[in-house]
Design a protein around this motif. Structure first.
Motif, mmCIF file in Angstrom:
data_model
loop_
_atom_site.group_PDB
_atom_site.id
_atom_site.type_symbol
_atom_site.label_atom_id
_atom_site.label_comp_id
_atom_site.label_asym_id
_atom_site.label_seq_id
_atom_site.Cartn_x
_atom_site.Cartn_y
_atom_site.Cartn_z
ATOM 1 N N SER A 43 0.862 -1.181 0.000
ATOM 2 C CA SER A 43 0.000 0.000 0.000
ATOM 3 C C SER A 43 0.896 1.229 0.000
ATOM 4 O O SER A 43 2.114 1.129 0.023
ATOM 5 N N GLY A 44 0.283 2.376 -0.015
ATOM 6 C CA GLY A 44 1.049 3.606 0.039
ATOM 7 C C GLY A 44 1.445 4.099 -1.339
ATOM 8 O O GLY A 44 0.937 3.657 -2.366
ATOM 9 N N ARG A 45 2.376 4.996 -1.353
ATOM 10 C CA ARG A 45 2.805 5.705 -2.560
ATOM 11 C C ARG A 45 3.371 4.755 -3.614
ATOM 12 O O ARG A 45 4.164 3.880 -3.314
ATOM 13 N N HIS A 46 2.943 4.970 -4.844
ATOM 14 C CA HIS A 46 3.478 4.247 -6.001
ATOM 15 C C HIS A 46 3.457 5.238 -7.156
ATOM 16 O O HIS A 46 2.402 5.554 -7.695
ATOM 17 N N PRO A 105 7.271 6.586 6.567
ATOM 18 C CA PRO A 105 5.904 6.988 6.211
ATOM 19 C C PRO A 105 5.398 6.274 4.957
ATOM 20 O O PRO A 105 6.185 5.885 4.089
ATOM 21 N N ARG A 106 4.096 6.124 4.851
ATOM 22 C CA ARG A 106 3.488 5.460 3.696
ATOM 23 C C ARG A 106 3.707 6.233 2.407
ATOM 24 O O ARG A 106 3.596 5.678 1.324
ATOM 25 N N ARG A 112 12.427 2.657 -0.879
ATOM 26 C CA ARG A 112 12.794 2.853 0.522
ATOM 27 C C ARG A 112 11.854 2.058 1.429
ATOM 28 O O ARG A 112 12.278 1.402 2.375
ATOM 29 N N ARG A 113 10.549 2.112 1.147
ATOM 30 C CA ARG A 113 9.598 1.354 1.959
ATOM 31 C C ARG A 113 9.850 -0.145 1.834
ATOM 32 O O ARG A 113 9.804 -0.871 2.831
ATOM 33 N N MET A 114 10.134 -0.611 0.619
ATOM 34 C CA MET A 114 10.401 -2.039 0.425
ATOM 35 C C MET A 114 11.655 -2.455 1.196
ATOM 36 O O MET A 114 11.681 -3.511 1.831
ATOM 37 N N ALA A 115 12.689 -1.638 1.116
ATOM 38 C CA ALA A 115 13.946 -1.944 1.808
ATOM 39 C C ALA A 115 13.743 -1.997 3.315
ATOM 40 O O ALA A 115 14.224 -2.920 3.988
#
Length: 181
Positions: A43-46, A105-106, A112-115
């Motif tokens: 979820s979140g930014r893409h 943050p989402r 960065r979120r995946m890492a």
């Protein structure tokens, strides 16, 4: 469930991301990345940009190294990923999911979120002494990685059909041996 849901999901998606390297470029374009994100429920930014795709692709070799590293090297990789992202773990609830940890943050960039999600999950494995659950597929000539989340630690093959191929090969070998005089 052996670990928290978010830990298991992050480990599974990290292994799947690593395995896209060996699929003749399993993330060939932005739409393939979108399908990957949907399959693994990110979820979140893409942003759906070439730059985002490139940054996700660049993360893969770093995560792949984890499957062949020793504990101290894994800790170094995990700490590096968390430090670079300025991770600040917080309990979050969204999308009908129970509380779980997010450390960025989402709306942080996708790679960065995946890492960070992978790093947080790997930190759980290190803390619980369960790094042996990170494995390479046992099928000859398969370079895929996997996470063995089975209770009895018996998973040997990746999700690319290697277990079925191994079973068919074993069956054929038994049949050939039985047919010999």
């Amino acid at each position: 469930m052996l670990f928290a849901h978010d830990t298991e999901a992050a480990l599974i998606s990290a292994a799947a991301l690593v395995n896209t390297i060996d699929e003749g470029e399993g993330l060939p374009d932005i739409s393939a990345l979108g399908r990957f994100l949907a399959e693994h429920r990110y979820s979140g930014r893409h942003d759906r940009t070439e730059a985002e795709l490139r940054s996700v692709r660049e993360l893969r070799p770093r995560l792949r190294r984890i499957w062949s590293a020793d504990e101290d090297e894994i800790v170094g990789i995990v700490n590096g990923l968390l430090h670079e992202a300025k991770a600040l773990p917080q309990l979050i609830r969204h999308d009908d999911e129970p509380y779980h940890l997010h450390a960025v943050p989402r709306d942080a960039p996708l790679a960065r979120r995946m890492a960070v999600e992978a790093a947080m999950a790997l930190a759980d494995l290190v803390r619980s002494g369960e790094l042996s659950r990170l494995r390479r597929c046992a099928y000859p000539d398969c370079d895929n990685v996997l996470v063995d989340l089975s209770k009895n630690r018996s998973r040997r093959f990746c999700d690319a059909g290697c277990g079925n191929r191994a079973a068919v090969n074993a069956y054929r070998a038994r049949k050939a041996a039985a047919d010999r005089p």
